[in-house]
Design a protein around this motif. Sequence first.
Motif, PDB file in Angstrom:
ATOM      1  N   VAL A 185      61.992  17.310  45.020  1.00 52.62           N
ATOM      2  CA  VAL A 185      61.922  18.329  43.977  1.00 52.62           C
ATOM      3  C   VAL A 185      61.431  19.619  44.627  1.00 52.62           C
ATOM      4  O   VAL A 185      60.442  19.612  45.354  1.00 52.62           O
ATOM      5  N   ALA A 213      62.905  18.586  35.882  1.00 50.43           N
ATOM      6  CA  ALA A 213      62.703  17.668  37.001  1.00 50.43           C
ATOM      7  C   ALA A 213      62.313  16.286  36.471  1.00 50.43           C
ATOM      8  O   ALA A 213      61.892  16.152  35.320  1.00 50.43           O
ATOM      9  N   CYS A 214      62.425  15.277  37.323  1.00 51.73           N
ATOM     10  CA  CYS A 214      62.031  13.919  36.941  1.00 51.73           C
ATOM     11  C   CYS A 214      60.526  13.852  36.734  1.00 51.73           C
ATOM     12  O   CYS A 214      59.776  14.683  37.246  1.00 51.73           O
ATOM     13  N   GLU A 255      69.666  18.325  38.213  1.00 47.81           N
ATOM     14  CA  GLU A 255      69.112  18.626  36.899  1.00 47.81           C
ATOM     15  C   GLU A 255      70.177  18.961  35.857  1.00 47.81           C
ATOM     16  O   GLU A 255      69.851  19.193  34.694  1.00 47.81           O
ATOM     17  N   TYR A 271      63.545  13.336  43.031  1.00 48.29           N
ATOM     18  CA  TYR A 271      64.398  12.954  41.907  1.00 48.29           C
ATOM     19  C   TYR A 271      64.675  11.465  41.997  1.00 48.29           C
ATOM     20  O   TYR A 271      64.791  10.897  43.085  1.00 48.29           O
ATOM     21  N   CYS A 325      68.000  12.164  33.237  1.00 54.19           N
ATOM     22  CA  CYS A 325      67.600  11.092  34.143  1.00 54.19           C
ATOM     23  C   CYS A 325      67.617   9.754  33.390  1.00 54.19           C
ATOM     24  O   CYS A 325      66.909   9.599  32.394  1.00 54.19           O
TER      25      CYS A 325
END
Length: 109
Positions: free
Chosen positions: A58, A27-28, A13, A39, A17
């Motif tokens: 995650v 997070a994604c 993180e 992720y 991304c």
Amino acid sequence: MDLTPDQAALAVEHHDCPNCDAPAGSACRTRGGKTAAKYHTPRFVLVPALREELEIPVPADRHPAQEPTHLAPQPQRRPAPPGPDHRHDSAHPRRAAPGNTLANRRSPT
């Protein structure tokens, strides 16, 4: 160099991304905007210690599969009230009020 799951998450993180455009520190996201369970690979390979991993989950404290809490909730649209032309008896023209001539006609056979 072995990292704990929390250390791995913090390291991942630290970068934006490139796959879902999640900002650093977040997070994604899935296509639906929920927190992804893992992720994205293009993101975690930016961390040299994690390049050999196949997936990085995650952590549970980031609430995978839920809506992000930092985004403002979207206002829900309410349907407009029916106008003066709203028909209460039926929306189908052939089943309309008894005085309707279309309802009394039969199609030619």
